[in-house]
Design an enzyme around this catalytic site. Structure first.
Site, PDB file in Angstrom:
ATOM      1  N   GLU A  44      -7.125  38.802 -45.566  1.00  0.00           N
ATOM      2  CA  GLU A  44      -7.255  37.438 -45.058  1.00  0.00           C
ATOM      3  C   GLU A  44      -7.777  36.486 -46.134  1.00  0.00           C
ATOM      4  OE1 GLU A  44      -9.439  37.719 -41.358  1.00  0.00           O
ATOM      5  OE2 GLU A  44      -7.690  38.621 -40.387  1.00  0.00           O
ATOM      6  N   CYS A  53      -0.258  40.333 -43.893  1.00  0.00           N
ATOM      7  CA  CYS A  53      -0.363  41.457 -42.963  1.00  0.00           C
ATOM      8  C   CYS A  53      -0.304  42.799 -43.690  1.00  0.00           C
ATOM      9  CB  CYS A  53       0.783  41.428 -41.961  1.00  0.00           C
ATOM     10  SG  CYS A  53       0.804  40.009 -40.882  1.00  0.00           S
ATOM     11  N   GLU A  55       1.471  45.411 -43.036  1.00  0.00           N
ATOM     12  CA  GLU A  55       2.824  45.933 -43.226  1.00  0.00           C
ATOM     13  C   GLU A  55       3.453  45.366 -44.493  1.00  0.00           C
ATOM     14  OE1 GLU A  55       1.455  44.517 -40.598  1.00  0.00           O
ATOM     15  OE2 GLU A  55       2.481  45.009 -38.733  1.00  0.00           O
ATOM     16  N   CYS A  91       4.194  41.566 -36.635  1.00  0.00           N
ATOM     17  CA  CYS A  91       4.543  40.163 -36.393  1.00  0.00           C
ATOM     18  C   CYS A  91       5.989  39.905 -36.815  1.00  0.00           C
ATOM     19  CB  CYS A  91       3.577  39.240 -37.143  1.00  0.00           C
ATOM     20  SG  CYS A  91       3.959  39.039 -38.891  1.00  0.00           S
ATOM     21  N   CYS A  94       6.757  40.030 -40.613  1.00  0.00           N
ATOM     22  CA  CYS A  94       6.849  41.417 -41.121  1.00  0.00           C
ATOM     23  C   CYS A  94       8.166  42.058 -40.687  1.00  0.00           C
ATOM     24  CB  CYS A  94       5.660  42.239 -40.646  1.00  0.00           C
ATOM     25  SG  CYS A  94       4.121  41.754 -41.469  1.00  0.00           S
TER      26      CYS A  94
END
Ligand code: THU
Length: 134
Positions: A44, A53, A55, A91, A94
């Site tokens: 983050e 993310c 992934e 998400c 991704c």
């Protein structure tokens, strides 16, 4: 590689998550066709939008190391410091990144107390991909 092993690696990858803003620790373990596993955790940022993310971290590590074909990915996410109970789905961004390098039969395992298995086609049907660019 056995599903249980890849799932354990995804759970362990959560421990390296940098998630001070959401406190959602996500881990991913991506199996390449070479047999190598690439781990990822979400990273983050105080400015929020640069957040990446788990992934995509796993995919970009793999791609930048020359791996181009993939078998499956295990994903595990939930509140930091707690064992994961519920499944945590990838998400949309991704899913689009997965689609660039994987076909519909790519396996996606959502690792909570149980393992839910999907194909990329199931989670991302009628997708836009490089075939649309031909
Ligand atoms: N996150 C992932 O790592 N993977 C996903 O597919 C969805 C969301 C992360 C991003 C952010 O750090 C936190 O989960 C909450 O959205």
């Amino acid at each position: 590689m056995k599903d249980e092993m890849l799932s354990t690696l995804a759970r362990e990858a959560r421990e390296l998550s940098y998630c001070p803003y959401s406190s959602m620790a996500v881990g991913a373990a991506l199996l390449g066709k070479s047999g190598k596993v690439y781990l990822g955790a979400n990273i983050e940022n105080a400015s929020f939008t640069p957040t990446v993310c788990a992934e995509r971290v796993a995919f970009f590590k793999a791609i930048s190391e020359g791996e181009r074909e993939f078998v499956k990915i295990a994903i595990s996410g939930g509140p930091k410091g707690e064992p994961v109970r519920k499944s945590f789905a990838p998400c949309g961004v991704c899913r689009q990144v997965m689609r660039e390098f994987c076909s519909g039969d790519f396996e996606i395992m959502l690792v909570g107390e149980t393992i839910e298995k999907y194909t990329l086609e199931e989670l991302f049907p009628a997708s836009f991909s490089k075939e649309n660019m031909e």
